[in-house]
Scaffold this motif. Structure first.
Motif, PDB file in Angstrom:
ATOM      1  N   MET A 163      37.262  41.057  44.864  1.00  0.00           N
ATOM      2  CA  MET A 163      37.661  42.286  44.186  1.00  0.00           C
ATOM      3  C   MET A 163      36.449  43.203  44.081  1.00  0.00           C
ATOM      4  O   MET A 163      35.436  42.831  43.489  1.00  0.00           O
ATOM      5  CB  MET A 163      38.215  41.969  42.796  1.00  0.00           C
ATOM      6  N   VAL A 164      36.554  44.367  44.678  1.00  0.00           N
ATOM      7  CA  VAL A 164      35.458  45.333  44.660  1.00  0.00           C
ATOM      8  C   VAL A 164      35.721  46.320  43.532  1.00  0.00           C
ATOM      9  O   VAL A 164      36.625  47.152  43.619  1.00  0.00           O
ATOM     10  CB  VAL A 164      35.334  46.055  46.009  1.00  0.00           C
ATOM     11  N   SER A 165      34.930  46.213  42.471  1.00  0.00           N
ATOM     12  CA  SER A 165      35.171  47.048  41.300  1.00  0.00           C
ATOM     13  C   SER A 165      33.874  47.568  40.702  1.00  0.00           C
ATOM     14  O   SER A 165      33.773  47.781  39.505  1.00  0.00           O
ATOM     15  CB  SER A 165      35.965  46.259  40.243  1.00  0.00           C
ATOM     16  N   LYS A 176      29.226  36.856  42.714  1.00  0.00           N
ATOM     17  CA  LYS A 176      28.642  36.524  41.408  1.00  0.00           C
ATOM     18  C   LYS A 176      29.153  37.473  40.333  1.00  0.00           C
ATOM     19  O   LYS A 176      29.532  37.037  39.219  1.00  0.00           O
ATOM     20  CB  LYS A 176      27.120  36.586  41.495  1.00  0.00           C
ATOM     21  N   MET A 177      29.191  38.764  40.650  1.00  0.00           N
ATOM     22  CA  MET A 177      29.687  39.750  39.694  1.00  0.00           C
ATOM     23  C   MET A 177      31.153  39.500  39.361  1.00  0.00           C
ATOM     24  O   MET A 177      31.575  39.612  38.195  1.00  0.00           O
ATOM     25  CB  MET A 177      29.491  41.162  40.249  1.00  0.00           C
ATOM     26  N   ILE A 215      29.794  32.658  46.303  1.00  0.00           N
ATOM     27  CA  ILE A 215      30.897  32.852  47.248  1.00  0.00           C
ATOM     28  C   ILE A 215      31.678  31.561  47.401  1.00  0.00           C
ATOM     29  O   ILE A 215      32.919  31.558  47.407  1.00  0.00           O
ATOM     30  CB  ILE A 215      30.368  33.345  48.603  1.00  0.00           C
ATOM     31  N   ALA A 216      30.977  30.439  47.519  1.00  0.00           N
ATOM     32  CA  ALA A 216      31.657  29.152  47.643  1.00  0.00           C
ATOM     33  C   ALA A 216      32.505  28.858  46.412  1.00  0.00           C
ATOM     34  O   ALA A 216      33.639  28.376  46.521  1.00  0.00           O
ATOM     35  CB  ALA A 216      30.624  28.043  47.868  1.00  0.00           C
ATOM     36  N   ALA A 217      31.964  29.167  45.229  1.00  0.00           N
ATOM     37  CA  ALA A 217      32.721  28.940  43.999  1.00  0.00           C
ATOM     38  C   ALA A 217      33.955  29.836  43.950  1.00  0.00           C
ATOM     39  O   ALA A 217      35.062  29.383  43.610  1.00  0.00           O
ATOM     40  CB  ALA A 217      31.828  29.194  42.785  1.00  0.00           C
ATOM     41  N   LEU A 218      33.795  31.104  44.285  1.00  0.00           N
ATOM     42  CA  LEU A 218      34.933  32.024  44.287  1.00  0.00           C
ATOM     43  C   LEU A 218      35.981  31.574  45.295  1.00  0.00           C
ATOM     44  O   LEU A 218      37.196  31.684  45.033  1.00  0.00           O
ATOM     45  CB  LEU A 218      34.455  33.440  44.606  1.00  0.00           C
TER      46      LEU A 218
END
Length: 263
Positions: A137-139, A208-209, A126-129
């Motif tokens: 993005m929910v996919s 992560k995904m 999460i920190a990286a994103l």
């Protein structure tokens, strides 16, 4: 002989929800115990970042909530060392002090009477994103509980110890259950400790995904109607309870001391 093979999807969903409600057991943990378990569960899920992050839950008296003691890591939180604080972070029960960054929790609780638990952490993915200044993005089916339920704050307001940050974050969250904070981390605000714990764990998996998918190519969107259907199917109190119970059983194998109420 089978009796359900001719039923429509709506009927099967309704039947499954009724069965979950009647057949899946309730848990008997107290709010303090669930909060301590959440700290250990999220530690094991990679949500620790030194002493950063706060986990709170409303207590019995309005305007008060339980939180962890500043100076203890998530892997050290137990039922006995949680603090009871007021909206000004004065300690009413327990020893030590709360994290000063808990101040923005008070703003969210005031704005959202439906919220009973807030989790804010800085897990790795999460920190990286958050460094990319792009929304979540929910996919994928598994992370649909976050579909259209995750806000995004693109502008970092600085360390969240002032009232200004409380106003900014609570307004950006709006009526959603989660928010990605750019250059910062994640926050979930939910109706129960169980729901918040499960959603926070899912949030890190979702990030992560997304990073993995972005590295491989272009992420394709889900059909909105089907994504909303999956959101509602997974996001029920009973599903949160039984998922939390599974995470708790797993955590207790390594962290039995978190439910030690003795001094």
């Amino acid at each position: 002989m089978a009796t359900t093979l001719q039923l429509g999807k709506d009927e099967l969903v309704a039947k499954a929800l009724r069965s979950m409600q009647h057949l899946l057991p309730e848990t008997t943990w107290s709010t303090r115990q669930k909060l301590a378990l959440t700290c250990r569960i999220l530690f094991d899920a990679g949500h620790d970042s030194g002493l950063a992050g706060q986990i709170t839950a409303r207590a019995e008296v309005p305007g008060t909530y339980y939180t962890q003691r500043l100076g203890l890591g998530f892997d050290e939180i137990s039922e006995r060392n949680l603090l009871l604080v007021d909206e000004d972070l004065n300690v009413l029960e327990g020893d030590g002090m709360a994290n000063p960054a808990n101040r923005f929790h008070s703003w969210i609780y005031r704005a959202r009477p439906d919220v009973n638990c807030i989790i804010h952490t800085h897990p790795l993915h999460i920190a990286a994103l958050s460094m990319l200044e792009v929304p979540l993005m929910v996919s994928h089916m598994d992370i649909c509980p976050l579909f259209d339920d995750c806000a995004f704050l693109k502008d970092w307001p600085g360390i969240p110890v002032g009232n200004e940050e409380g106003e900014i974050i609570s307004q950006a969250l709006g009526d959603k259950r989660s928010i990605l904070l750019a250059h910062h981390g994640q926050l979930v605000a939910c109706a129960s400790v169980e729901e918040a714990c499960v959603l926070a764990a899912l949030f890190e998996r979702a990030a992560k995904m997304q990073l993995l998918a972005m590295a491989a190519g272009e992420i394709k969107p889900l059909p909105p109607a089907l994504a909303r259907e999956a959101h509602d199917w997974i996001s029920t109190p009973k599903r949160s309870q039984v998922t939390f119970a599974y995470y708790a059983r797993r955590a207790l194998k390594q962290h039995a001391d978190c439910l030690d109420a003795a001094d």
